[in-house]
Write a protein that holds these residues in place. Structure first.
Motif, mmCIF file in Angstrom:
data_model
loop_
_atom_site.group_PDB
_atom_site.id
_atom_site.type_symbol
_atom_site.label_atom_id
_atom_site.label_comp_id
_atom_site.label_asym_id
_atom_site.label_seq_id
_atom_site.Cartn_x
_atom_site.Cartn_y
_atom_site.Cartn_z
ATOM 1 N N ILE A 22 -79.920 -5.083 34.664
ATOM 2 C CA ILE A 22 -78.258 -5.218 34.956
ATOM 3 C C ILE A 22 -77.646 -5.747 35.955
ATOM 4 N N ALA A 59 -78.095 -9.484 35.399
ATOM 5 C CA ALA A 59 -77.019 -9.843 34.329
ATOM 6 C C ALA A 59 -75.955 -10.285 35.266
ATOM 7 N N SER A 92 -75.824 -13.298 36.458
ATOM 8 C CA SER A 92 -76.031 -14.510 35.676
ATOM 9 C C SER A 92 -74.578 -14.673 34.834
ATOM 10 N N ASN A 93 -74.084 -13.424 34.374
ATOM 11 C CA ASN A 93 -72.645 -13.456 33.727
ATOM 12 C C ASN A 93 -72.178 -12.215 33.635
ATOM 13 N N LYS A 120 -69.546 -11.053 32.550
ATOM 14 C CA LYS A 120 -68.581 -10.585 31.456
ATOM 15 C C LYS A 120 -69.378 -9.650 30.582
ATOM 16 N N ILE A 121 -70.750 -10.159 30.140
ATOM 17 C CA ILE A 121 -71.666 -9.106 29.509
ATOM 18 C C ILE A 121 -71.927 -7.879 29.889
ATOM 19 N N THR A 160 -69.693 -6.054 31.496
ATOM 20 C CA THR A 160 -68.500 -5.261 30.973
ATOM 21 C C THR A 160 -68.700 -4.983 29.605
ATOM 22 N N THR A 161 -69.119 -5.948 28.706
ATOM 23 C CA THR A 161 -69.036 -5.854 27.272
ATOM 24 C C THR A 161 -70.096 -4.664 27.041
ATOM 25 N N LEU A 162 -71.121 -4.695 28.031
ATOM 26 C CA LEU A 162 -72.174 -3.411 27.953
ATOM 27 C C LEU A 162 -71.677 -2.122 27.981
ATOM 28 N N GLY A 163 -70.460 -2.050 28.605
ATOM 29 C CA GLY A 163 -69.961 -0.645 29.019
ATOM 30 C C GLY A 163 -70.523 -0.206 30.306
ATOM 31 N N VAL A 164 -70.754 -1.230 31.248
ATOM 32 C CA VAL A 164 -71.244 -0.755 32.605
ATOM 33 C C VAL A 164 -70.116 -1.548 33.593
ATOM 34 N N ASP A 165 -70.007 -0.558 34.692
ATOM 35 C CA ASP A 165 -69.083 -1.053 35.522
ATOM 36 C C ASP A 165 -69.636 -2.151 36.623
#
Lengths: 294, 257
Positions: free
Chosen positions: A162, A165, A168-169, A171-172, A174-179
């Motif tokens: 993470i 991530a 790297s990006n 946005k992803i 956030t979409t994985l539900g992580v702050d």
């Protein structure tokens, strides 16, 4: 021979710091100037603890935690107070100058007669005779390898994934539900912890701590990371953490060679800047070529 | 069920660029429905998705998801129940990580990102099987970095990743707009299949009127922050492309496009 040993010693010490910079600069894409303050913080912690009779080995984890705290604050300033990344680092770097002075109580502390992790009864008992000259290098090699292996392992865990991530990006993340803010802070904690650990090793190798010894830490670390990752990108059996360590040794060798031929150590910082500029230009040139090939 | 109640949103309030986007905007999305949203540029389609996901804050009104008011909930917390695919294929995956690593990352959504091994080796075969139906050859590229894949391949992977774990809502933000027609077709078919299989409540914004008619059980047309056409069920099935196109022309002429 003495020059070679000194290149390896310093190269390994700065490699520990460069691995931290690799996390912030390469993985998180965060130009973290806190390191210019957290590196001397490590030296300050080592000097004060050792002169107060604390076993040298204990200084290492304490230094790591101290740097972690500095990284935590930089992260909080950036994430919670929404200060730009570069400025958050500058704020902490400036603040740490005072903190380091307060830790030491004066601008520099010599460690000439004290026991360090490189010079104590146990170490001197193991390394006798001809090995005596190389003992610092060997101990540093072991430390840098341990740091490398732990970092390699960490980057393969879920938490490491993470972290990668976020750089790297984000946005992803956030979409994985992580702050993503928390992950950035975590990265800064680890990076500055490593940087302070390097400062702690440096003070014990050089046998002194100076409040201004952190100037240019960021540049040295970045140069090592860029040299390593650019030179060994195509070499499959050297992974990225190993390339950063090699980059650090190569960079120290370049600086040593430059100083040797110019006969003046006062030119060090200028040489550092010139070398760094050359490295940046060369590595950017490569990037451009790759882009035009595609 | 997702309810948008009396939503107000003004951009740049108090400046010359003040732009009132939504005033008393209301919309209810029932469980299991697949809503296609069309509209001209600046009609508020993407803003609506951003409001649902929490990417932009609202000035007034209420956002209720399954009975819970989520108006003030942070974006990353809302996403624990929402899957989202963006227009830009680069947003849905990590380019510096391999397909295997990306899928493991997505597979862990909702769980702790702790110090256990990141790559879920035990699920490797299952991941491979998930990739086979895409027909893009990704099943043989598990250890290749996603950055070297084409936009279509990345978008297919992004879609797969966003629906790997149980979610309540799927948000598709013009997810075929950046792809060539053939790839767009593949991704759209895949979307239809995944939504049907997993019975996902879906909101899809698209510029492609044909997709909006072909897919989903409800069609919304938006214009200047209002829903000007809302057809569901049988009514939607009877809807002809010409009718929608005609309505679309009307608003476009009005807007001077």
């Amino acid at each position: 021979m003495a020059l070679l040993i000194s290149v390896f010693e310093q190269g390994f010490i700065y490699a520990v710091m460069a691995l931290g910079i690799y996390i912030t600069y390469k993985i998180l894409d965060f130009p973290d100037l806190t390191v210019d303050g957290s590196f001397p913080m490590g030296a300050a912690i080592a000097a004060v603890m050792i002169t107060n009779g604390v076993p040298a080995l204990v200084t290492l984890p304490v230094a790591f935690l101290g740097g972690g705290a500095a990284g935590l604050l930089t992260g909080l300033i950036h994430v919670k107070l929404r200060v730009r990344d570069l400025l958050s680092g500058i704020i902490m770097m400036t603040a740490l100058y005072t903190v380091n002075l307060r830790i030491m109580g004066k601008a520099n502390i010599p460690l000439y007669s004290s026991e360090t992790i490189f010079d104590n009864d146990l170490v001197n008992g193991i390394f006798k005779g001809p090995l005596d000259d190389a003992k610092t290098t060997i101990i540093l090699l072991v430390i840098v390898l341990v740091v490398k292996l732990v970092l390699d392992w960490y980057l393969k865990t879920k938490s490491g994934f993470i972290l990668r991530a976020v750089g790297s990006n984000d946005k992803i993340v956030t979409t994985l539900g992580v702050d993503k803010g928390r992950i950035k802070i975590l990265g800064l904690v680890i990076a500055n912890g490593l940087c302070t650990l390097a400062g702690c090793l440096y003070a014990q190798e050089q046998r002194y701590a100076d409040v201004s010894m952190g100037t240019g830490t960021m540049v040295i670390g970045l140069a090592s990371v860029i040299i390593g990752t650019t030179l060994f990108r195509k070499v499959s059996f050297i992974n990225v953490t190993a390339s950063v360590i090699l980059g650090s040794v190569i960079y120290k060798a370049c600086v040593a060679a430059a100083v040797h031929f110019l006969h003046n150590a006062d030119d060090m910082k200028l040489i550092t800047s010139v070398l760094f500029t050359i490295i940046l230009v060369i590595s950017m040139d490569k990037k451009r070529k790759v882009a035009s090939d595609a | 069920m997702l309810e948008l109640k009396h939503i107000d949103k003004t951009y740049n309030p108090g400046t010359v660029n003040e732009l009132c986007f939504f005033r008393d905007f209301n919309l209810t999305i029932d469980d299991g429905s697949f809503v296609s949203v069309v509209g001209s540029n600046g009609s508020g389609k993407t803003s609506m998705l951003n409001i649902i996901c929490g990417s932009i804050d609202i000035d007034g009104g209420q956002l209720v998801m399954n009975g819970e008011d989520i108006s003030r909930q942070k974006e990353f917390i809302r996403h624990r129940k929402i899957g989202r695919v963006y227009q830009n294929p680069a947003f849905g995956t990590c380019p510096d990580m391999t397909i295997m690593e990306n899928m493991s990352l997505a597979d862990n959504k909702g769980k702790s990102y702790n110090l256990t091994r990141g790559a879920n080796k035990a699920r490797r075969e299952e991941y491979r099987e998930m990739l086979v139906p895409l027909g893009l050859g990704l099943e043989d590229k598990l250890d290749i970095k996603v950055g070297s894949l084409s936009g279509g391949q990345r978008q297919a992977l992004a879609l797969l990743m966003s629906t790997m774990t149980p979610i309540d809502f799927l948000i598709l933000d013009e997810h075929t707009a950046a792809l060539d027609p053939k790839t767009a077709e593949i991704i759209m078919e895949l979307t239809g299949r995944i939504v049907a299989e997993k019975k996902l409540t879906t909101v899809m914004v698209t510029h492609n009127l044909r997709y909006a008619l072909e897919y989903g059980d409800r069609l919304l047309m938006m214009h200047e922050g209002h829903v000007i056409l809302d057809k569901a069920g049988e009514e939607k099935k009877k809807l002809k492309l010409e009718e929608v196109l005609h309505k679309f022309d009307e608003i476009s002429i009005e807007a001077g496009n």
